[in-house]
Design a protein around this motif. Structure first.
Motif, PDB file in Angstrom:
ATOM      1  N   ALA A 121      -2.060  47.648   1.584  1.00 38.86           N
ATOM      2  CA  ALA A 121      -2.323  46.607   0.594  1.00 38.86           C
ATOM      3  C   ALA A 121      -3.649  45.970   0.960  1.00 38.86           C
ATOM      4  O   ALA A 121      -4.029  45.923   2.133  1.00 38.86           O
ATOM      5  CB  ALA A 121      -1.213  45.559   0.585  1.00 38.86           C
ATOM      6  N   ASP A 122      -4.373  45.469  -0.032  1.00 36.34           N
ATOM      7  CA  ASP A 122      -5.720  44.961   0.186  1.00 36.34           C
ATOM      8  C   ASP A 122      -5.713  43.460   0.458  1.00 36.34           C
ATOM      9  O   ASP A 122      -4.725  42.762   0.198  1.00 36.34           O
ATOM     10  CB  ASP A 122      -6.592  45.282  -1.037  1.00 36.34           C
ATOM     11  CG  ASP A 122      -8.047  45.482  -0.673  1.00 36.34           C
ATOM     12  OD1 ASP A 122      -8.400  45.271   0.497  1.00 36.34           O
ATOM     13  OD2 ASP A 122      -8.834  45.845  -1.569  1.00 36.34           O
ATOM     14  N   GLY A 123      -6.841  42.963   0.967  1.00 42.23           N
ATOM     15  CA  GLY A 123      -7.008  41.540   1.229  1.00 42.23           C
ATOM     16  C   GLY A 123      -8.297  41.034   0.624  1.00 42.23           C
ATOM     17  O   GLY A 123      -9.134  40.448   1.310  1.00 42.23           O
ATOM     18  N   ALA A 124      -8.469  41.259  -0.661  1.00 44.35           N
ATOM     19  CA  ALA A 124      -9.688  40.899  -1.388  1.00 44.35           C
ATOM     20  C   ALA A 124      -9.607  39.453  -1.896  1.00 44.35           C
ATOM     21  O   ALA A 124      -8.561  38.801  -1.774  1.00 44.35           O
ATOM     22  CB  ALA A 124      -9.889  41.869  -2.550  1.00 44.35           C
ATOM     23  N   PRO A 125     -10.696  38.916  -2.479  1.00 45.45           N
ATOM     24  CA  PRO A 125     -10.644  37.575  -3.075  1.00 45.45           C
ATOM     25  C   PRO A 125      -9.529  37.455  -4.107  1.00 45.45           C
ATOM     26  O   PRO A 125      -9.116  38.445  -4.724  1.00 45.45           O
ATOM     27  CB  PRO A 125     -12.025  37.423  -3.713  1.00 45.45           C
ATOM     28  CG  PRO A 125     -12.911  38.291  -2.885  1.00 45.45           C
ATOM     29  CD  PRO A 125     -12.071  39.469  -2.505  1.00 45.45           C
ATOM     30  N   ALA A 126      -9.048  36.239  -4.304  1.00 42.17           N
ATOM     31  CA  ALA A 126      -7.862  36.006  -5.119  1.00 42.17           C
ATOM     32  C   ALA A 126      -8.005  36.466  -6.558  1.00 42.17           C
ATOM     33  O   ALA A 126      -6.995  36.781  -7.208  1.00 42.17           O
ATOM     34  CB  ALA A 126      -7.491  34.528  -5.079  1.00 42.17           C
ATOM     35  N   THR A 127      -9.223  36.525  -7.076  1.00 41.93           N
ATOM     36  CA  THR A 127      -9.411  36.957  -8.462  1.00 41.93           C
ATOM     37  C   THR A 127      -9.303  38.468  -8.623  1.00 41.93           C
ATOM     38  O   THR A 127      -9.172  38.965  -9.742  1.00 41.93           O
ATOM     39  CB  THR A 127     -10.783  36.497  -8.984  1.00 41.93           C
ATOM     40  OG1 THR A 127     -11.808  36.982  -8.100  1.00 41.93           O
ATOM     41  CG2 THR A 127     -10.854  34.981  -9.068  1.00 41.93           C
ATOM     42  N   GLY A 159      -2.067  46.960  -4.065  1.00 39.31           N
ATOM     43  CA  GLY A 159      -2.479  45.756  -4.773  1.00 39.31           C
ATOM     44  C   GLY A 159      -3.192  44.837  -3.809  1.00 39.31           C
ATOM     45  O   GLY A 159      -3.400  45.170  -2.631  1.00 39.31           O
ATOM     46  N   ASN A 160      -3.553  43.662  -4.275  1.00 38.74           N
ATOM     47  CA  ASN A 160      -4.277  42.678  -3.487  1.00 38.74           C
ATOM     48  C   ASN A 160      -3.321  41.560  -3.056  1.00 38.74           C
ATOM     49  O   ASN A 160      -2.808  40.820  -3.906  1.00 38.74           O
ATOM     50  CB  ASN A 160      -5.447  42.117  -4.295  1.00 38.74           C
ATOM     51  CG  ASN A 160      -6.187  41.029  -3.563  1.00 38.74           C
ATOM     52  OD1 ASN A 160      -6.104  40.905  -2.336  1.00 38.74           O
ATOM     53  ND2 ASN A 160      -6.937  40.232  -4.308  1.00 38.74           N
ATOM     54  N   MET A 161      -3.111  41.406  -1.772  1.00 37.87           N
ATOM     55  CA  MET A 161      -2.160  40.420  -1.272  1.00 37.87           C
ATOM     56  C   MET A 161      -2.634  38.979  -1.492  1.00 37.87           C
ATOM     57  O   MET A 161      -1.844  38.040  -1.325  1.00 37.87           O
ATOM     58  CB  MET A 161      -1.868  40.646   0.213  1.00 37.87           C
ATOM     59  CG  MET A 161      -1.223  41.985   0.507  1.00 37.87           C
ATOM     60  SD  MET A 161      -0.554  42.128   2.193  1.00 37.87           S
ATOM     61  CE  MET A 161       1.091  41.412   1.939  1.00 37.87           C
ATOM     62  N   ARG A 162      -3.890  38.780  -1.876  1.00 36.30           N
ATOM     63  CA  ARG A 162      -4.402  37.432  -2.148  1.00 36.30           C
ATOM     64  C   ARG A 162      -4.343  37.080  -3.632  1.00 36.30           C
ATOM     65  O   ARG A 162      -4.682  35.957  -4.006  1.00 36.30           O
ATOM     66  CB  ARG A 162      -5.836  37.317  -1.638  1.00 36.30           C
ATOM     67  CG  ARG A 162      -5.964  37.548  -0.140  1.00 36.30           C
ATOM     68  CD  ARG A 162      -5.066  36.588   0.643  1.00 36.30           C
ATOM     69  NE  ARG A 162      -5.228  36.712   2.069  1.00 36.30           N
ATOM     70  CZ  ARG A 162      -6.177  36.112   2.787  1.00 36.30           C
ATOM     71  NH1 ARG A 162      -7.065  35.366   2.194  1.00 36.30           N
ATOM     72  NH2 ARG A 162      -6.228  36.284   4.095  1.00 36.30           N
TER      73      ARG A 162
END
Length: 263
Positions: free
Chosen positions: A154-160, A230-233
């Motif tokens: 799972a990714d750790g990208a910016p919340a948007t 998906g993005n965890m943030r």
């Protein structure tokens, strides 16, 4: 469920469609079978799913944060350089860790594929240890002559940033990293879309991303793809990841994709 803060790390599609026309029985000219006294040849046996080995690699591991010396040890990156043995992975804002998510989805994928008769090998046996290093994860499929290797992350990208993407090695270093790995990544992408998940809005193209910096992909000589679920943030993505139903849907999409690819 334990919640611990882990410092997040920062981590085209070629779909070939072939069709053929068929002639209905009522339109086809009748044929007369040749007379032969020889016994009819037995049909070739179909490949059994049990003969297919699948490696499932849940990324990171729960004990990594407590052993920085081990996970920071330099190993081959598969392209002539080195990189850290592993990282701790990322985490959601509430502390739900990537390594825990990866393990929980990996177990579900293992069970689903095993129920279909595949022989599944996991890169780790629990979520409490350290490693294996990324180079060892890449070698696992090679050593077991795996028909497919799927690494779960799972990714750790910016919340948007929102959505999933499938990674494959590019440029390829061997035949398996070429068309076969792209087909596997594409099967995963298509299965995620069919299950209602959204391709990433911030990275790759239409849910696919070819890259050269992932050692596990670089070292593999078997068809291999890395799934960023998906993005965890991102609020929408993490709501799915933290839900048992959401994790089950993600695991089913992965297992269905592997089955479609191998069949």
């Amino acid at each position: 469920m334990s919640r611990r803060w882990i410092v997040p790390t920062v981590l085209f599609a070629a779909a070939m469609l072939a069709g053929c026309e068929s002639v209905s029985a009522k339109d086809a000219a009748p044929e007369t079978a040749p007379v032969s006294s020889a016994p009819a040849a037995a049909p070739a046996p179909a490949a059994s799913p049990a003969e297919r080995v699948v490696v499932i690699d849940p990324g990171h591991n729960g004990g990594g944060a407590a052993h920085p010396g081990e996970i920071n040890r330099q190993v081959s990156d598969g392209r002539g350089g080195t990189k850290a043995c592993n990282t701790t992975g990322t985490a959601a804002d509430d502390g739900y860790t990537e390594h825990e998510f990866n393990w929980e989805v990996g177990e579900l994928v293992r069970d689903a594929l095993s129920a279909k008769g595949f022989h599944v090998i996991m890169s780790r046996t629990d979520d409490n240890g350290v490693g294996p290093c990324v180079d060892e994860r890449g070698l696992l499929g090679n050593r077991n002559q795996a028909a497919a290797v799927v690494s779960i992350h799972a990714d750790g990208a910016p919340a948007t940033a929102h959505g999933f993407h499938m990674n494959y090695a590019s440029p390829p270093l061997n035949d398996a990293q070429g068309d076969d790995s792209v087909r596997l990544a594409t099967a995963l992408r298509d299965s995620f879309v069919a299950a209602g998940f959204t391709p990433a809005t911030y990275i790759g193209s239409d849910g696919l991303y070819g890259r050269s910096d992932l050692a596990g992909l670089n070292i593999s000589d078997r068809p291999t793809a890395l799934v960023e679920c998906g993005n965890m943030r991102n609020a929408e993505d993490i709501a799915t990841m933290e839900s048992p139903d959401g994790r089950a849907r993600l695991a089913t999409a992965i297992a269905d994709a592997v089955t479609a690819y191998l069949n």
